[in-house]
Design an enzyme around this catalytic site. Structure first.
Site, mmCIF file in Angstrom:
data_model
loop_
_atom_site.group_PDB
_atom_site.id
_atom_site.type_symbol
_atom_site.label_atom_id
_atom_site.label_comp_id
_atom_site.label_asym_id
_atom_site.label_seq_id
_atom_site.Cartn_x
_atom_site.Cartn_y
_atom_site.Cartn_z
ATOM 1 N N HIS A 62 0.868 -1.190 0.000
ATOM 2 C CA HIS A 62 0.000 0.000 0.000
ATOM 3 C C HIS A 62 0.899 1.232 0.000
ATOM 4 O O HIS A 62 1.498 1.561 1.023
ATOM 5 C CB HIS A 62 -0.910 -0.009 1.229
ATOM 6 C CG HIS A 62 -1.844 -1.190 1.247
ATOM 7 N ND1 HIS A 62 -3.036 -1.203 0.578
ATOM 8 C CD2 HIS A 62 -1.733 -2.416 1.823
ATOM 9 C CE1 HIS A 62 -3.645 -2.378 0.753
ATOM 10 N NE2 HIS A 62 -2.863 -3.127 1.507
ATOM 11 N N ASP A 152 -8.805 -4.824 -2.676
ATOM 12 C CA ASP A 152 -8.156 -5.101 -1.382
ATOM 13 C C ASP A 152 -8.515 -4.087 -0.291
ATOM 14 O O ASP A 152 -8.561 -2.888 -0.514
ATOM 15 C CB ASP A 152 -6.637 -5.159 -1.530
ATOM 16 C CG ASP A 152 -6.008 -5.601 -0.221
ATOM 17 O OD1 ASP A 152 -6.456 -6.605 0.333
ATOM 18 O OD2 ASP A 152 -5.113 -4.904 0.278
ATOM 19 N N ASP A 305 2.162 -7.064 2.588
ATOM 20 C CA ASP A 305 0.956 -6.298 2.942
ATOM 21 C C ASP A 305 1.375 -5.033 3.714
ATOM 22 O O ASP A 305 0.772 -4.669 4.732
ATOM 23 C CB ASP A 305 -0.057 -7.123 3.745
ATOM 24 C CG ASP A 305 -1.451 -6.475 3.732
ATOM 25 O OD1 ASP A 305 -1.587 -5.378 3.154
ATOM 26 O OD2 ASP A 305 -2.381 -7.058 4.305
ATOM 27 N N HIS A 309 0.424 3.515 8.372
ATOM 28 C CA HIS A 309 -0.570 4.404 8.988
ATOM 29 C C HIS A 309 0.163 5.402 9.882
ATOM 30 O O HIS A 309 1.236 5.098 10.424
ATOM 31 C CB HIS A 309 -1.559 3.610 9.837
ATOM 32 C CG HIS A 309 -2.443 2.697 9.030
ATOM 33 N ND1 HIS A 309 -3.396 3.157 8.165
ATOM 34 C CD2 HIS A 309 -2.495 1.340 8.946
ATOM 35 C CE1 HIS A 309 -4.016 2.129 7.585
ATOM 36 N NE2 HIS A 309 -3.481 1.012 8.039
ATOM 37 N N GLY A 324 -3.340 -2.682 10.055
ATOM 38 C CA GLY A 324 -2.195 -2.733 9.150
ATOM 39 C C GLY A 324 -0.861 -2.561 9.842
ATOM 40 O O GLY A 324 -0.757 -1.863 10.855
HETATM 41 O O1 DOR Z 1 -4.311 -4.795 7.642
HETATM 42 C C1 DOR Z 1 -4.700 -4.386 6.562
HETATM 43 N N1 DOR Z 1 -4.398 -3.140 6.109
HETATM 44 N N2 DOR Z 1 -5.453 -5.185 5.798
HETATM 45 C C2 DOR Z 1 -6.034 -4.763 4.660
HETATM 46 O O2 DOR Z 1 -6.706 -5.546 4.027
HETATM 47 C C3 DOR Z 1 -5.889 -3.355 4.202
HETATM 48 C C4 DOR Z 1 -4.663 -2.755 4.773
HETATM 49 C C5 DOR Z 1 -4.600 -1.261 4.631
HETATM 50 O O3 DOR Z 1 -4.805 -0.761 3.505
HETATM 51 O O4 DOR Z 1 -4.298 -0.573 5.607
HETATM 52 ZN ZN ZN Z 2 -6.412 -7.141 2.134
#
Ligand code: DOR
Ligand code: ZN
Length: 424
Positions: A62, A152, A305, A309, A324
């Site tokens: 991300h 996602d 992943d 944040h 996340g």
């Molecule tokens: O933990 C996660 N964070 N799972 C997800 O599916 C999305 C992701 C996010 O974009 O922060």
């Molecule tokens: Zn996901």
């Protein structure tokens, strides 16, 4: 421009190489992989006692651009990638706006061209604004250069819409990446449902919310013939469903993330919000099942992943914190520590899961070190130990679930298209 890497232990499962070799790169491409290369080069790296592997291909990242540049940007996220030995990333579409139109892709492509430090491939959204209501113009997204589609962060609840998406994806020869989650079951849960959620006094997310949707996604994949990839597998039941489907010959691949084989729900007992992830950390038995799935090739891919944040979104009450963990800078070391050191995977198998297989799943010409390929390389000290420290991150966000952990395996150099882009 010539770059010569001397005496490294080259691990390149795509070419069945697992021995001491030299590598010569010329003008960004690998030109020779053999013993005793003796030429004058612009840069010479002594890789004695180090592992030399194809750069990591991380298919679940991300980058948050456009829209949440306070969390991460293409520039900062790809700096973090370089630090982690990652030379290709797939950027997920849950941005603001979502990557759901040719216009947004064009804009993002321009940002990538100007600011990316490693290869960035784009994943488009399946539905407009990822709301699961109306399909994007999948053909137009493909034309604009996306190599996969996914909503996602969200799953597509409507079987009918998912079916339409899979048929369209098959026509366009696009990979569909499934975030498999039945929200009617996960609801407002924040941790795995069970003894830990009870102890913590937090709302639980049952495993059923994941594996029932994994089963649905695979069933539709089988019927449609589309290429489907199950993202972030976290529990034993999902592993078993995927194992059976593969045995049956369904075209499905699967991925897990380091937190699902390196941490379990009991690590949450001090309410560390950096460990709040979706799907949630599961039980110790699930961790063992995920490792077994990696070992027997049910799970093809390790991806971070990477989900950055801000502190404001993480340093608050557990229920309100975002889901996340960042992961680009720790994924290799967590994999070495939890899989190679424990004898779950050999080094060569790890390189397959983290470099070669994701490149194959995405059908991009990366993940190997053969002559003519892009010189995307990571050089690793396999036994070097280090402690994950919030201060050292290149990512704009510091929300790593592994802060404070002692890990084994350190990235010494990352090389992208023949240039050193990171040196420890
Ligand atoms: O933990 C996660 N964070 N799972 C997800 O599916 C999305 C992701 C996010 O974009 O922060
Ligand atoms: Zn996901």
């Amino acid at each position: 421009m010539k770059l010569l890497i001397k005496n490294g232990h080259v691990i390149d499962p795509g070419n069945k190489i697992d021995e001491i070799m030299d590598i010569l790169a010329e003008d960004g491409k690998i030109s020779k992989v053999t013993r005793g290369i003796d030429v004058k080069a612009d840069t010479v790296i002594d890789a004695a006692d180090k592992i030399v592997m194809p750069g990591i291909v991380d298919m679940h990242v991300h980058l948050r651009e456009p829209g949440r540049e306070d969390k991460e940007t293409v520039f900062s996220g790809t700096k973090a990638a370089a630090k982690g030995g990652v030379t290709s990333v797939l950027a997920m579409p849950n941005t603001l706006p979502s990557i759901d139109s040719a216009g947004v892709i064009k804009m993002l492509s321009d940002i990538i061209k100007k600011t990316a430090n490693v290869g960035v491939f784009i994943c488009g959204a399946i539905t407009m604004e990822r709301t699961g209501k109306k399909l994007t113009d999948i053909a137009a997204l493909k034309k604009q250069g996306v190599i996969a589609i996914s909503d996602d962060g969200n799953s597509i609840d409507s079987d009918e819409l998912m079916w339409q998406a899979l048929k369209e994806a098959k026509k366009e020869k696009l990979l569909v990446i499934c975030h498999s989650e039945d929200k009617s079951l996960s609801g407002k849960g924040v941790v795995n449902l069970g003894i830990t959620s009870t102890r913590l006094g937090l709302r639980g997310i049952p495993k059923e919310s994941e594996y029932k949707r994994v089963a649905r996604d695979i069933m539709l994949a089988e019927k449609s013939g589309a290429n489907v990839h199950i993202a972030h597998v976290s529990c034993g039941e999902s592993v078993e469903i995927i194992r059976k489907a593969k045995k049956k010959g369904v075209k499905v691949t699967a991925e897990t993330a380091p937190h699902y084989f390196g941490l379990n729900e009991e690590d949450l007992l001090d309410y560390n919000t950096n460990m709040k992830v979706n799907p949630p950390l599961r039980t110790k038995d699930d961790v063992l099942a995920v490792r077994e799935g990696l070992k027997d090739s049910t799970i093809d891919v390790i991806a971070s992943d990477h989900a950055p944040h801000t502190e404001n979104e993480k340093e608050i009450e557990f229920e309100h914190a975002e889901f996340g963990s960042t992961g680009l800078e720790t994924e290799l070391a967590v994999s070495v520590t939890e899989l190679v050191s424990r004898g779950v995977l050999t080094w060569s198998e790890l390189v397959k899961k983290i470099s070669l297989n994701p490149a194959n799943v995405l059908r991009i010409d990366k993940g190997t070190l053969g002559p003519g390929k892009d010189a995307d390389i990571a050089i690793i000290s396999a036994d070097k130990e280090w402690v994950v420290n919030k201060v050292g991150f290149a990512s704009k966000s510091k929300n790593s679930a592994f802060i404070g952990r002692k890990l084994k395996g350190a990235v010494e150099y990352t090389i992208y298209k023949g240039k050193v882009i990171y040196k420890a």
